[in-house]
Write an enzyme that holds these catalytic residues in place. Structure first.
Site, short mmCIF file in Angstrom:
data_model
loop_
_atom_site.label_atom_id
_atom_site.label_comp_id
_atom_site.label_asym_id
_atom_site.label_seq_id
_atom_site.Cartn_x
_atom_site.Cartn_y
_atom_site.Cartn_z
N LYS A 12 16.83 -58.17 26.98
CA LYS A 12 17.03 -58.54 25.58
C LYS A 12 16.34 -57.50 24.71
O LYS A 12 15.11 -57.34 24.78
CB LYS A 12 16.44 -59.92 25.30
CG LYS A 12 17.00 -60.59 24.05
CD LYS A 12 18.46 -61.00 24.25
CE LYS A 12 18.91 -61.99 23.19
NZ LYS A 12 20.30 -62.44 23.44
N THR A 60 19.29 -63.41 29.17
CA THR A 60 18.60 -62.65 28.13
C THR A 60 18.12 -63.57 27.01
O THR A 60 17.12 -63.27 26.35
CB THR A 60 19.50 -61.55 27.55
OG1 THR A 60 20.65 -62.14 26.93
CG2 THR A 60 19.95 -60.59 28.65
N ARG A 171 3.88 -20.51 4.96
CA ARG A 171 4.99 -21.44 4.82
C ARG A 171 4.48 -22.88 4.83
O ARG A 171 3.35 -23.15 5.26
CB ARG A 171 6.01 -21.27 5.96
CG ARG A 171 5.46 -21.64 7.33
CD ARG A 171 6.55 -21.67 8.39
NE ARG A 171 6.00 -22.05 9.71
CZ ARG A 171 6.73 -22.32 10.77
NH1 ARG A 171 8.06 -22.24 10.71
NH2 ARG A 171 6.17 -22.66 11.92
N GLN A 214 4.71 -24.90 18.11
CA GLN A 214 4.31 -25.09 19.50
C GLN A 214 2.78 -25.02 19.64
O GLN A 214 2.17 -25.81 20.37
CB GLN A 214 4.96 -24.04 20.40
CG GLN A 214 6.45 -24.24 20.63
CD GLN A 214 7.31 -23.57 19.58
OE1 GLN A 214 6.86 -23.29 18.46
NE2 GLN A 214 8.56 -23.30 19.91
N HIS A 242 11.97 -28.61 7.71
CA HIS A 242 12.03 -27.33 7.01
C HIS A 242 11.99 -27.49 5.49
O HIS A 242 12.64 -28.37 4.92
CB HIS A 242 13.32 -26.58 7.39
CG HIS A 242 13.42 -26.29 8.85
ND1 HIS A 242 12.54 -25.47 9.52
CD2 HIS A 242 14.33 -26.70 9.77
CE1 HIS A 242 12.89 -25.39 10.79
NE2 HIS A 242 13.96 -26.13 10.98
#
Length: 278
Positions: A12, A60, A171, A214, A242
């Site tokens: 469920k 369920t 940035r 990263q 971005h």
């Protein structure tokens, strides 16, 4: 060539559970727990697939009712609640050999004695698996949106005939953190670990001068493991939200790094796991 039944499970999904803890008397402030709980069960289920026999199938709807009934006794930390449910389904049903309970916990900010607003501090998560002998608990957080308005660079990447992206030494770095962590122990102070892991993610994101997302991912995972000894590994999924500088020259205006277009898609998706070495 024979045709056989492969791996299968059923359950469920997305049971929405809200519990109000009202305290011992009218003077105690209320507390709200808002969950999305999904159950998945597997085991001796071949008969129902092959013949339609349902004598080994825990409905369920019964699973849904169990989720609500267990909430009546109190939910507490979602990891502990998930463990109670996962063990119940396996231990109470001979045909069920493995259970997985996945939980999302939505945060609310208190406005008063019994008033709340939905907060944007990220959604706490937990996944509990149990096979009748061993339980495995994974905690985490998702939709934790963070942004550094500077302190991020991206340059030195390969260029080919399809490369148009310019290099930058300044940035915006923004992402919506999804992180899961695997517990080294089955029983611990779940709330304390969650708070420490979440704080570590935020601190590492803020502290890291990023040359790549990263690098930031690894710094965040490392900080969590350094801070929280109860955890074995951390997996992170970081979409790169971005922000592009808007060209205002057609309007006779400069743009000294102040006006940006926030793009929702497509986006870079950086994923990785940081773990303790055996």
């Amino acid at each position: 060539m024979a045709i056989v039944l492969g791996e299968n499970q059923y359950g469920k999904a997305e049971n929405r559970v809200v519990r109000i803890d009202r305290g011992l008397d009218d003077d105690e402030a209320h507390r709200i727990t808002d969950l999305n709980v999904s159950v998945a069960l597997s085991g001796d289920m071949a008969d129902t697939h092959l013949t339609g026999a349902n004598d080994k199938v825990l409905a369920t709807d019964t699973q849904k009712n169990t989720v609500f009934a267990f909430a009546r006794d109190g939910i507490g930390e979602i990891e502990a609640y998930g463990l109670r449910l996962a063990r119940h389904f396996v231990d109470s049903q001979e045909s069920i050999h493995h259970s997985t309970v996945s939980i999302e916990s939505y945060p609310w900010t208190r406005l008063g004695h019994h008033s709340f607003s939905r907060s944007g501090e990220g959604t706490r998560t937990a996944v509990v698996s149990y096979d009748g002998v061993k339980a495995q608990v994974t905690g985490g957080i998702k939709d934790l949106t963070v942004l550094n308005s500077t302190g991020s660079e991206f340059w030195g990447f390969p260029r080919d005939r399809y490369t148009t992206l310019g290099e930058t030494t300044d940035r915006i770095l923004a992402t919506a953190v999804s992180a899961t962590w695997r517990f080294a122990v089955e029983d611990t102070d779940w709330a304390k670990v969650y708070e420490a892991a979440r704080d570590s993610l935020l601190e590492a994101f803020a502290d890291t001068h990023s040359l790549s997302l990263q690098q930031t991912l690894y710094a965040m995972g490392t900080r969590v493991l350094e801070t929280v000894p109860e955890l074995d590994e951390v997996s992170l999924s970081l979409p790169n939200k971005h922000h592009f500088l808007v060209d205002l020259e057609p309007f006779g205006l400069d743009n000294p790094g102040e006006v940006f277009f926030a793009a929702d898609r497509p986006y870079g998706l950086i994923e990785g796991t940081v773990r303790r070495e055996a």
